[in-house]
Design a protein around this motif. Sequence first.
Motif, PDB file in Angstrom:
ATOM      1  N   CYS A 134      15.883  39.297  41.669  1.00 49.08           N
ATOM      2  CA  CYS A 134      16.048  40.168  42.843  1.00 49.08           C
ATOM      3  C   CYS A 134      14.938  41.222  42.894  1.00 49.08           C
ATOM      4  CB  CYS A 134      17.428  40.824  42.759  1.00 49.08           C
ATOM      5  SG  CYS A 134      17.684  42.227  43.834  1.00 49.08           S
ATOM      6  N   SER A 135      14.223  41.280  44.017  1.00 52.33           N
ATOM      7  CA  SER A 135      13.111  42.224  44.146  1.00 52.33           C
ATOM      8  C   SER A 135      13.582  43.674  44.122  1.00 52.33           C
ATOM      9  CB  SER A 135      12.309  41.945  45.421  1.00 52.33           C
ATOM     10  OG  SER A 135      13.121  42.097  46.562  1.00 52.33           O
ATOM     11  N   THR A 136      14.739  43.959  44.689  1.00 50.61           N
ATOM     12  CA  THR A 136      15.268  45.325  44.669  1.00 50.61           C
ATOM     13  C   THR A 136      15.627  45.729  43.239  1.00 50.61           C
ATOM     14  OG1 THR A 136      16.125  45.034  46.901  1.00 50.61           O
ATOM     15  CG2 THR A 136      17.008  46.871  45.647  1.00 50.61           C
ATOM     16  N   CYS A 137      16.161  44.791  42.477  1.00 49.78           N
ATOM     17  CA  CYS A 137      16.485  45.073  41.074  1.00 49.78           C
ATOM     18  C   CYS A 137      15.222  45.369  40.277  1.00 49.78           C
ATOM     19  CB  CYS A 137      17.237  43.898  40.442  1.00 49.78           C
ATOM     20  SG  CYS A 137      18.863  43.609  41.161  1.00 49.78           S
ATOM     21  N   LYS A 138      14.150  44.631  40.564  1.00 50.09           N
ATOM     22  CA  LYS A 138      12.874  44.862  39.880  1.00 50.09           C
ATOM     23  C   LYS A 138      12.346  46.257  40.202  1.00 50.09           C
ATOM     24  CE  LYS A 138      11.520  40.012  39.882  1.00 50.09           C
ATOM     25  NZ  LYS A 138      10.645  38.997  40.460  1.00 50.09           N
ATOM     26  N   LYS A 139      12.444  46.658  41.463  1.00 52.22           N
ATOM     27  CA  LYS A 139      11.999  48.003  41.855  1.00 52.22           C
ATOM     28  C   LYS A 139      12.809  49.065  41.120  1.00 52.22           C
ATOM     29  CE  LYS A 139      10.615  46.757  46.544  1.00 52.22           C
ATOM     30  NZ  LYS A 139      10.991  46.823  47.950  1.00 52.22           N
ATOM     31  N   ALA A 140      14.126  48.858  41.037  1.00 54.13           N
ATOM     32  CA  ALA A 140      14.994  49.824  40.363  1.00 54.13           C
ATOM     33  C   ALA A 140      14.653  49.908  38.874  1.00 54.13           C
ATOM     34  CB  ALA A 140      16.459  49.440  40.552  1.00 54.13           C
ATOM     35  N   ARG A 141      14.462  48.751  38.238  1.00 57.35           N
ATOM     36  CA  ARG A 141      14.120  48.719  36.816  1.00 57.35           C
ATOM     37  C   ARG A 141      12.794  49.449  36.578  1.00 57.35           C
ATOM     38  NH1 ARG A 141      12.231  43.957  35.708  1.00 57.35           N
ATOM     39  NH2 ARG A 141      14.088  42.917  36.504  1.00 57.35           N
ATOM     40  N   ASN A 142      11.801  49.181  37.422  1.00 60.07           N
ATOM     41  CA  ASN A 142      10.505  49.854  37.301  1.00 60.07           C
ATOM     42  C   ASN A 142      10.650  51.359  37.476  1.00 60.07           C
ATOM     43  OD1 ASN A 142       9.203  47.435  36.825  1.00 60.07           O
ATOM     44  ND2 ASN A 142       8.589  47.151  38.962  1.00 60.07           N
ATOM     45  N   TRP A 143      11.506  51.771  38.410  1.00 63.18           N
ATOM     46  CA  TRP A 143      11.737  53.194  38.649  1.00 63.18           C
ATOM     47  C   TRP A 143      12.375  53.846  37.422  1.00 63.18           C
ATOM     48  CZ3 TRP A 143      15.784  56.623  38.741  1.00 63.18           C
ATOM     49  CH2 TRP A 143      15.544  57.852  39.335  1.00 63.18           C
ATOM     50  N   LEU A 144      13.378  53.195  36.846  1.00 68.66           N
ATOM     51  CA  LEU A 144      14.025  53.733  35.642  1.00 68.66           C
ATOM     52  C   LEU A 144      13.005  53.904  34.516  1.00 68.66           C
ATOM     53  CD1 LEU A 144      17.316  51.609  35.615  1.00 68.66           C
ATOM     54  CD2 LEU A 144      17.169  54.090  35.980  1.00 68.66           C
ATOM     55  N   GLU A 145      12.188  52.887  34.314  1.00 69.47           N
ATOM     56  CA  GLU A 145      11.191  52.942  33.241  1.00 69.47           C
ATOM     57  C   GLU A 145      10.133  53.999  33.519  1.00 69.47           C
ATOM     58  OE1 GLU A 145      10.054  48.818  32.789  1.00 69.47           O
ATOM     59  OE2 GLU A 145      12.036  48.328  31.963  1.00 69.47           O
ATOM     60  N   ALA A 146       9.682  54.115  34.766  1.00 65.80           N
ATOM     61  CA  ALA A 146       8.675  55.119  35.127  1.00 65.80           C
ATOM     62  C   ALA A 146       9.194  56.534  34.926  1.00 65.80           C
ATOM     63  CB  ALA A 146       8.231  54.922  36.579  1.00 65.80           C
ATOM     64  N   ASN A 147      10.507  56.706  35.046  1.00 66.23           N
ATOM     65  CA  ASN A 147      11.106  58.025  34.885  1.00 66.23           C
ATOM     66  C   ASN A 147      11.685  58.245  33.479  1.00 66.23           C
ATOM     67  OD1 ASN A 147      11.058  59.604  37.561  1.00 66.23           O
ATOM     68  ND2 ASN A 147      11.516  57.509  38.156  1.00 66.23           N
TER      69      ASN A 147
ATOM     70  N   ALA B 241      17.155  59.506  42.411  1.00 64.04           N
ATOM     71  CA  ALA B 241      16.475  60.707  41.902  1.00 64.04           C
ATOM     72  C   ALA B 241      17.415  61.900  41.940  1.00 64.04           C
ATOM     73  CB  ALA B 241      15.214  60.981  42.728  1.00 64.04           C
ATOM     74  N   GLU B 242      18.171  62.054  43.036  1.00 64.43           N
ATOM     75  CA  GLU B 242      19.119  63.177  43.142  1.00 64.43           C
ATOM     76  C   GLU B 242      20.184  63.122  42.054  1.00 64.43           C
ATOM     77  OE1 GLU B 242      20.794  62.887  47.063  1.00 64.43           O
ATOM     78  OE2 GLU B 242      19.003  63.684  48.041  1.00 64.43           O
ATOM     79  N   LYS B 243      20.664  61.922  41.745  1.00 63.21           N
ATOM     80  CA  LYS B 243      21.766  61.771  40.805  1.00 63.21           C
ATOM     81  C   LYS B 243      21.319  61.743  39.342  1.00 63.21           C
ATOM     82  CE  LYS B 243      24.963  60.930  44.018  1.00 63.21           C
ATOM     83  NZ  LYS B 243      26.225  61.547  44.207  1.00 63.21           N
ATOM     84  N   LEU B 244      20.088  61.304  39.094  1.00 61.96           N
ATOM     85  CA  LEU B 244      19.669  61.044  37.711  1.00 61.96           C
ATOM     86  C   LEU B 244      18.595  61.965  37.157  1.00 61.96           C
ATOM     87  CD1 LEU B 244      19.588  57.144  37.958  1.00 61.96           C
ATOM     88  CD2 LEU B 244      21.417  58.558  37.007  1.00 61.96           C
ATOM     89  N   LEU B 245      17.842  62.614  38.027  1.00 66.25           N
ATOM     90  CA  LEU B 245      16.742  63.454  37.522  1.00 66.25           C
ATOM     91  C   LEU B 245      17.095  64.931  37.531  1.00 66.25           C
ATOM     92  CD1 LEU B 245      13.683  61.692  39.177  1.00 66.25           C
ATOM     93  CD2 LEU B 245      14.616  61.352  36.893  1.00 66.25           C
TER      94      LEU B 245
END
Length: 116
Positions: A9-22, A112-116
């Motif tokens: 899933c492309s959306t899942c990949k974006k989310a995973r990349n976002w988690l790792e980047a942060n 970002a609002e919920k996790l950062l």
Amino acid sequence: MLFLEYPPCSTCKKARNWLEANGIAYTDRHIKEQNPTHEELKAWYEMSGLPLKRFFNTSGLVYKSLGLKDKLLTMTEEEQLRLLATDGMLVKRPLLIEERVVLTGFKEVEWAEKLL
């Protein structure tokens, strides 16, 4: 933090990349191979405060092939939760579970609002 995804899933990949980047640590779980149980889904739904429909992958092939758009209207919450537990492809993804947060789908601003 538990991250449920369907790896292609492309959306899942974006989310995973976002988690790792942060720099956010998580435990990864393949939603199709390890479908959430009824008990997990019920707990996450109750904790989230979200409408139950937000847990359904409404754009997925399984959802459409079962004609759930109309059927969900006549089903109880318990019936819907039991149905969700039968197939990981029915569940909205990615799904992120933390002790105080449940996020369905990936919306960068919301995450970002919920996790950062």
